[in-house]
Design an enzyme around this catalytic site. Structure first.
Site, short mmCIF file in Angstrom:
data_model
loop_
_atom_site.label_atom_id
_atom_site.label_comp_id
_atom_site.label_asym_id
_atom_site.label_seq_id
_atom_site.Cartn_x
_atom_site.Cartn_y
_atom_site.Cartn_z
N GLU A 93 47.21 52.91 35.83
CA GLU A 93 46.86 52.76 37.24
C GLU A 93 46.01 51.50 37.41
OE1 GLU A 93 46.53 56.81 39.53
OE2 GLU A 93 45.05 56.78 37.92
N GLN A 115 40.05 52.72 49.64
CA GLN A 115 40.75 53.94 50.01
C GLN A 115 39.80 54.90 50.71
OE1 GLN A 115 44.42 54.61 48.10
NE2 GLN A 115 43.93 52.81 49.32
N ASP A 153 49.88 50.22 42.73
CA ASP A 153 48.66 49.41 42.55
C ASP A 153 48.95 47.96 42.16
OD1 ASP A 153 47.61 51.97 42.92
OD2 ASP A 153 47.21 52.26 40.79
N TRP A 190 35.48 60.71 52.76
CA TRP A 190 35.96 60.42 51.41
C TRP A 190 36.25 58.94 51.21
CZ3 TRP A 190 37.28 62.76 46.78
CH2 TRP A 190 38.19 62.08 45.98
N MET A 191 35.91 58.43 50.03
CA MET A 191 36.40 57.14 49.57
C MET A 191 36.71 57.22 48.09
SD MET A 191 33.15 54.53 48.95
CE MET A 191 34.32 53.23 48.57
N ASN A 192 37.62 56.35 47.61
CA ASN A 192 37.78 56.19 46.17
C ASN A 192 38.04 54.73 45.84
OD1 ASN A 192 40.31 57.27 47.44
ND2 ASN A 192 41.22 57.01 45.43
N ASP A 193 39.24 54.32 45.46
CA ASP A 193 39.45 53.00 44.87
C ASP A 193 39.02 51.84 45.78
OD1 ASP A 193 40.81 54.81 43.33
OD2 ASP A 193 42.69 53.71 43.29
N TRP A 244 48.10 53.34 49.73
CA TRP A 244 47.37 53.42 48.48
C TRP A 244 46.90 52.05 48.01
CZ3 TRP A 244 50.59 57.53 45.27
CH2 TRP A 244 50.54 58.75 45.95
N SER A 245 46.41 52.00 46.79
CA SER A 245 45.68 50.83 46.31
C SER A 245 46.53 49.57 46.22
CB SER A 245 45.05 51.12 44.95
OG SER A 245 44.07 52.11 45.07
#
Length: 325
Positions: free
Chosen positions: A222, A59, A168, A40-43, A102-103
């Site tokens: 965000e 992330q 963030d 998994w990856m996101n930001d 987190w970011s």
């Protein structure tokens, strides 16, 4: 062939071989968009250009193709096309980030030219706090290891701030008074808000009385972003640029999209005035009108440009994600 040129050439070969192997073993990987080796990856987080190397943190879940165990993965490149994946830069190991790193953003401090990272930690109470990390070894050209500050958390939610809506941090910028500023995404009384903090030393941060900006037409903000753009010419400018003929972009991620406004910033009063505010116009400005979210920009000092990274979700089912790895 000079030493530095040789090692750059060798790294390009390694990156090319590494990329081709990944594509051969995983035929459904994209050929254009950046992806991690697996899972998994996101930001995108803390992108920067430092001493000839592009760094992209993001992330990720090191253990599965679904969200969880969120860490800061780290990849480097010389051209933003071919990438080498390094070990994670930041992992959830401390009480202030044990439920996820987190970011956040990277800022390169002037003078010492030292990169530092501000990131959100989800602590043992599932409250969000802001933390500082610095390179362990400044002589390492790839900045492979990062250490967390013994002063963490350096920012915590105060009165009127929901501790689950406080995250963030942006790239910091320095005013003419030499004081650093950073904004945190939040929601106060149901209104999207950019909370402003100031610091002289990048460690002790004080919340300003008023937010940098807020909107009664949106919810939680965000991954905010705040940076100057030149109104003359096409070259990008650094986040702390103080020259004339600039406008200031404020971006906020909400409603599954990345919206932005353009306006004027009074650095002495820390007051931001948007030409047309969020959701005030039929033409609501977005970076992209497709699936594009949680973006993060950085100033490329080599080519004098601002580069923007955004998260594009595949929107497949959880079972499909697991099957693909």
């Amino acid at each position: 062939m000079k030493g530095s040129v040789f090692w750059t050439f060798l790294l390009h070969i390694i990156l090319f071989i590494h990329g081709n192997k990944a594509k051969a073993s995983q035929p459904y990987r994209t050929s254009y968009h950046f992806q991690p080796p697996k899972n998994w990856m996101n930001d995108p987080n803390g992108p920067m250009y430092y001493k000839g190397v592009y760094h992209l943190f993001y992330q990720c879940n090191p253990f599965a193709a679904v969200t969880g165990n969120i860490s800061w993965a780290h990849s480097i490149s010389y051209n933003l096309i071919d990438w080498m994946h390094l070990d994670n830069a930041i992992n959830p190991t401390e009480p202030y980030d044990i439920n996820g790193c987190w970011s956040g953003s990277a800022t390169i401090l002037p003078g010492v030219k030292k990169p530092v990272i501000l990131y959100t930690g989800d602590n043992f109470e599932h409250h969000q706090v802001q933390n500082l990390a610095v390179p362990k070894n400044m002589s390492d050209p790839l900045l492979r290891e990062w250490v967390k500050s013994g002063r963490n958390p350096v920012m915590t939610p105060g009165n009127g701030i929901d501790p689950k809506m406080y995250r963030d941090p942006t790239t910091a910028w320095q005013g003419s008074d030499k004081i650093w500023r950073v904004i945190i995404g939040s929601q106060i009384n149901g209104h999207g808000t950019a909370i402003l903090y100031k610091s002289k030393d990048f460690v002790k941060w004080t919340r300003s009385k008023d937010p940098l900006h807020s909107s009664n037409k949106t919810g939680m903000w965000e991954c905010p972003d705040f940076y100057p753009v030149s109104s003359r010419g096409k070259k990008g400018v650094d986040s702390s640029f103080k020259g004339g003929d600039t406008k200031q972009v404020l971006k906020a991620s909400f409603g599954d999209h990345d919206y932005y406004v353009i306006g004027n910033y009074d650095s002495k009063m820390d007051h931001y005035s948007a030409d047309v505010d969020f959701m005030d116009s039929i033409v609501q400005l977005r970076y992209d009108y497709g699936m594009f979210y949680a973006s993060k920009s950085f100033y490329d000092s080599d080519k004098k440009r601002r580069i923007l990274w955004g998260w594009v979700t595949e929107a497949d089912s959880k079972s499909d994600d697991i099957n693909k790895g």
